[in-house]
Design a protein around this motif. Structure first.
Motif, PDB file in Angstrom:
ATOM      1  N   GLY A   1     -35.844 -14.156 -13.905  1.00 28.36           N
ATOM      2  CA  GLY A   1     -34.889 -13.897 -12.832  1.00 28.36           C
ATOM      3  C   GLY A   1     -35.575 -13.127 -11.734  1.00 28.36           C
ATOM      4  N   ALA A   2     -35.175 -11.888 -11.593  1.00 31.24           N
ATOM      5  CA  ALA A   2     -35.741 -11.041 -10.552  1.00 31.24           C
ATOM      6  C   ALA A   2     -37.190 -10.678 -10.878  1.00 31.24           C
ATOM      7  N   ILE A   3     -37.950 -10.450  -9.848  1.00 26.37           N
ATOM      8  CA  ILE A   3     -39.342 -10.040  -9.991  1.00 26.37           C
ATOM      9  C   ILE A   3     -39.421  -8.559  -9.641  1.00 26.37           C
ATOM     10  N   ASP A   4     -40.235  -7.820 -10.381  1.00 24.22           N
ATOM     11  CA  ASP A   4     -40.259  -6.366 -10.242  1.00 24.22           C
ATOM     12  C   ASP A   4     -40.483  -5.886  -8.811  1.00 24.22           C
ATOM     13  N   ILE A   5     -41.376  -6.499  -8.077  1.00 24.78           N
ATOM     14  CA  ILE A   5     -41.639  -6.037  -6.712  1.00 24.78           C
ATOM     15  C   ILE A   5     -40.434  -6.298  -5.816  1.00 24.78           C
ATOM     16  N   GLY A   6     -39.712  -7.389  -6.063  1.00 18.82           N
ATOM     17  CA  GLY A   6     -38.498  -7.661  -5.302  1.00 18.82           C
ATOM     18  C   GLY A   6     -37.420  -6.639  -5.601  1.00 18.82           C
ATOM     19  N   LEU A   7     -37.278  -6.271  -6.872  1.00 15.30           N
ATOM     20  CA  LEU A   7     -36.311  -5.236  -7.252  1.00 15.30           C
ATOM     21  C   LEU A   7     -36.666  -3.903  -6.606  1.00 15.30           C
ATOM     22  N   PHE A   8     -37.951  -3.575  -6.618  1.00 10.32           N
ATOM     23  CA  PHE A   8     -38.402  -2.331  -6.015  1.00 10.32           C
ATOM     24  C   PHE A   8     -38.141  -2.329  -4.506  1.00 10.32           C
ATOM     25  N   ARG A   9     -38.455  -3.434  -3.852  1.00 10.07           N
ATOM     26  CA  ARG A   9     -38.226  -3.542  -2.413  1.00 10.07           C
ATOM     27  C   ARG A   9     -36.744  -3.367  -2.087  1.00 10.07           C
ATOM     28  N   ASN A  10     -35.890  -4.068  -2.842  1.00  5.58           N
ATOM     29  CA  ASN A  10     -34.456  -3.969  -2.595  1.00  5.58           C
ATOM     30  C   ASN A  10     -33.945  -2.549  -2.800  1.00  5.58           C
ATOM     31  N   ALA A  11     -34.447  -1.870  -3.824  1.00  6.18           N
ATOM     32  CA  ALA A  11     -34.039  -0.479  -4.069  1.00  6.18           C
ATOM     33  C   ALA A  11     -34.500   0.421  -2.927  1.00  6.18           C
ATOM     34  N   ALA A  12     -35.719   0.199  -2.434  1.00  7.55           N
ATOM     35  CA  ALA A  12     -36.232   1.016  -1.336  1.00  7.55           C
ATOM     36  C   ALA A  12     -35.435   0.777  -0.047  1.00  7.55           C
ATOM     37  N   VAL A  13     -35.122  -0.474   0.248  1.00  7.05           N
ATOM     38  CA  VAL A  13     -34.341  -0.799   1.444  1.00  7.05           C
ATOM     39  C   VAL A  13     -32.946  -0.178   1.341  1.00  7.05           C
ATOM     40  N   GLU A  14     -32.338  -0.249   0.171  1.00  7.26           N
ATOM     41  CA  GLU A  14     -31.018   0.355  -0.038  1.00  7.26           C
ATOM     42  C   GLU A  14     -31.076   1.874   0.115  1.00  7.26           C
ATOM     43  N   ASP A  15     -32.135   2.482  -0.368  1.00  4.56           N
ATOM     44  CA  ASP A  15     -32.305   3.931  -0.226  1.00  4.56           C
ATOM     45  C   ASP A  15     -32.415   4.315   1.253  1.00  4.56           C
ATOM     46  N   VAL A  16     -33.168   3.561   2.020  1.00  5.54           N
ATOM     47  CA  VAL A  16     -33.295   3.818   3.461  1.00  5.54           C
ATOM     48  C   VAL A  16     -31.942   3.638   4.146  1.00  5.54           C
ATOM     49  N   ARG A  17     -31.194   2.595   3.762  1.00  9.99           N
ATOM     50  CA  ARG A  17     -29.877   2.360   4.344  1.00  9.99           C
ATOM     51  C   ARG A  17     -28.957   3.553   4.092  1.00  9.99           C
ATOM     52  N   LYS A  18     -28.928   4.044   2.882  1.00  9.10           N
ATOM     53  CA  LYS A  18     -28.091   5.200   2.548  1.00  9.10           C
ATOM     54  C   LYS A  18     -28.530   6.437   3.319  1.00  9.10           C
ATOM     55  N   PHE A  19     -29.830   6.593   3.472  1.00 10.39           N
ATOM     56  CA  PHE A  19     -30.350   7.738   4.213  1.00 10.39           C
ATOM     57  C   PHE A  19     -29.926   7.678   5.681  1.00 10.39           C
ATOM     58  N   LYS A  20     -29.969   6.481   6.256  1.00 10.89           N
ATOM     59  CA  LYS A  20     -29.537   6.304   7.647  1.00 10.89           C
ATOM     60  C   LYS A  20     -28.073   6.692   7.812  1.00 10.89           C
ATOM     61  N   ILE A  21     -27.251   6.257   6.859  1.00 16.48           N
ATOM     62  CA  ILE A  21     -25.824   6.592   6.911  1.00 16.48           C
ATOM     63  C   ILE A  21     -25.640   8.102   6.864  1.00 16.48           C
ATOM     64  N   THR A  22     -26.393   8.769   5.998  1.00 10.47           N
ATOM     65  CA  THR A  22     -26.316  10.222   5.883  1.00 10.47           C
ATOM     66  C   THR A  22     -26.741  10.884   7.193  1.00 10.47           C
ATOM     67  N   LEU A  23     -27.795  10.380   7.815  1.00 10.80           N
ATOM     68  CA  LEU A  23     -28.265  10.945   9.087  1.00 10.80           C
ATOM     69  C   LEU A  23     -27.193  10.812  10.159  1.00 10.80           C
ATOM     70  N   LYS A  24     -26.575   9.646  10.215  1.00 12.24           N
ATOM     71  CA  LYS A  24     -25.537   9.421  11.223  1.00 12.24           C
ATOM     72  C   LYS A  24     -24.332  10.318  10.982  1.00 12.24           C
ATOM     73  N   ALA A  25     -23.964  10.482   9.723  1.00 12.68           N
ATOM     74  CA  ALA A  25     -22.804  11.321   9.392  1.00 12.68           C
ATOM     75  C   ALA A  25     -23.085  12.795   9.700  1.00 12.68           C
ATOM     76  N   ASP A  26     -24.330  13.205   9.552  1.00 14.69           N
ATOM     77  CA  ASP A  26     -24.690  14.610   9.779  1.00 14.69           C
ATOM     78  C   ASP A  26     -24.908  14.931  11.253  1.00 14.69           C
ATOM     79  N   SER A  27     -25.136  13.913  12.076  1.00 16.71           N
ATOM     80  CA  SER A  27     -25.398  14.185  13.499  1.00 16.71           C
ATOM     81  C   SER A  27     -24.090  14.549  14.207  1.00 16.71           C
ATOM     82  N   ASP A  28     -24.230  15.309  15.226  1.00 15.36           N
ATOM     83  CA  ASP A  28     -23.056  15.754  16.009  1.00 15.36           C
ATOM     84  C   ASP A  28     -22.876  14.883  17.232  1.00 15.36           C
TER      85      ASP A  28
END
Length: 185
Positions: free
Chosen positions: A145-172
Motif C-alpha cells: 500500500g503506502a510507501i514509507d517515504i510517502g507516509l513521512f512526506r504526508n506527515a511532514a506536510v500535515e505538520d506544516v499545515r497545522k503550524f501555519k494554522i497556529t501561526l495565523k491564530a496567534d497573530s494579531d
C-alpha cells in the motif's frame, strides 16, 4: 532494476556468502546474526533470506519469465511508475499501453510460479488507478500500500499545515506574507 536472468543471478550472488555467492563475510557484525550470538547463522541464513527484484523496464518485461526462474529469486515486484516511463508514458501508469505491458509481465511471473511447483511470487504497488482488490484479482501474492517515504512526506506536510494554522491564530491581524513565504511547501 533487473533486466535479465544474468542480472538476477548476479544480484542473488550479492545476497549469499561464499561459496554460494560473493557477499562479504562480515557476518559476525550484522544484526541478522545477532552480532554473532546466533552461532548457527551461517548454516541457515539462506532460509531467512527474502530476495525481491523489481522489474521496471521493457527489457525486464521481455525476460521476466527467465528472471523469475532464477534459483534464489523469491519475488518479483512490478515497478509501475518506472515501467510507465520505459514504455514512453512518464508518470502515467494507468495508460492503456502501460497496463498491457504490466499484464504481460504479471502473466510471466505467475507462469513461473505455476511451473514445477513454484517460482517467484508476484508483488505490486497499489495505486489510485489500480487498487489492491484489482491487483489481488490478477493473482498477486503480495500487495504494498503506502510507501514509507510517502507516509513521512504526508506527515511532514500535515505538520506544516497545522503550524501555519497556529501561526495565523496567534497573530494579531499582522501581515503574514513573510510567514507564508517562509512556510510555503
Amino acid at each position: 532494476m533487473i533486466e535479465s536472468a544474468k542480472d538476477a543471478e548476479k544480484a542473488v550472488s550479492y545476497c549469499r556468502f561464499l561459496s554460494d555467492g560473493i557477499r562479504g563475510s562480515a557476518h559476525t557484525v550484522v544484526r541478522a546474526s545477532n552480532y554473532r550470538i546466533n552461532e548457527g547463522y551461517l548454516s541457515n541464513y539462506v532460509e531467512d533470506l527474502l530476495i525481491m527484484f523489481q522489474v521496471e523496464t521493457l527489457d525486464g518485461v521481455k525476460k521476466v519469465e527467465d528472471i523469475a526462474a532464477v534459483e534464489g529469486v523469491d519475488c518479483i515486484q512490478m515497478g509501475p511508475l518506472d515501467l510507465s516511463a520505459s514504455v514512453g508514458y512518464l508518470w502515467d501508469p494507468g495508460h492503456k499501453k502501460v497496463k498491457e505491458v504490466m499484464g504481460t509481465a504479471e502473466k510471466g511471473v505467475l507462469k513461473s510460479d505455476s511451473k514445477n511447483g513454484g517460482g517467484a511470487f508476484l508483488d505490486g504497488l497499489a495505486m489510485p488507478h489500480d487498487p489492491p482488490a484489482e491487483i489481488g484479482k490478477r493473482g498477486y501474492h503480495m500487495v504494498s500500500g503506502a510507501i514509507d517515504i510517502g507516509l513521512f512526506r504526508n506527515a511532514a506536510v500535515e505538520d506544516v499545515r497545522k503550524f501555519k494554522i497556529t501561526l495565523k491564530a496567534d497573530s494579531d491581524g499582522e501581515d503574514d506574507k513573510d510567514d507564508e513565504k517562509y512556510w510555503s511547501e
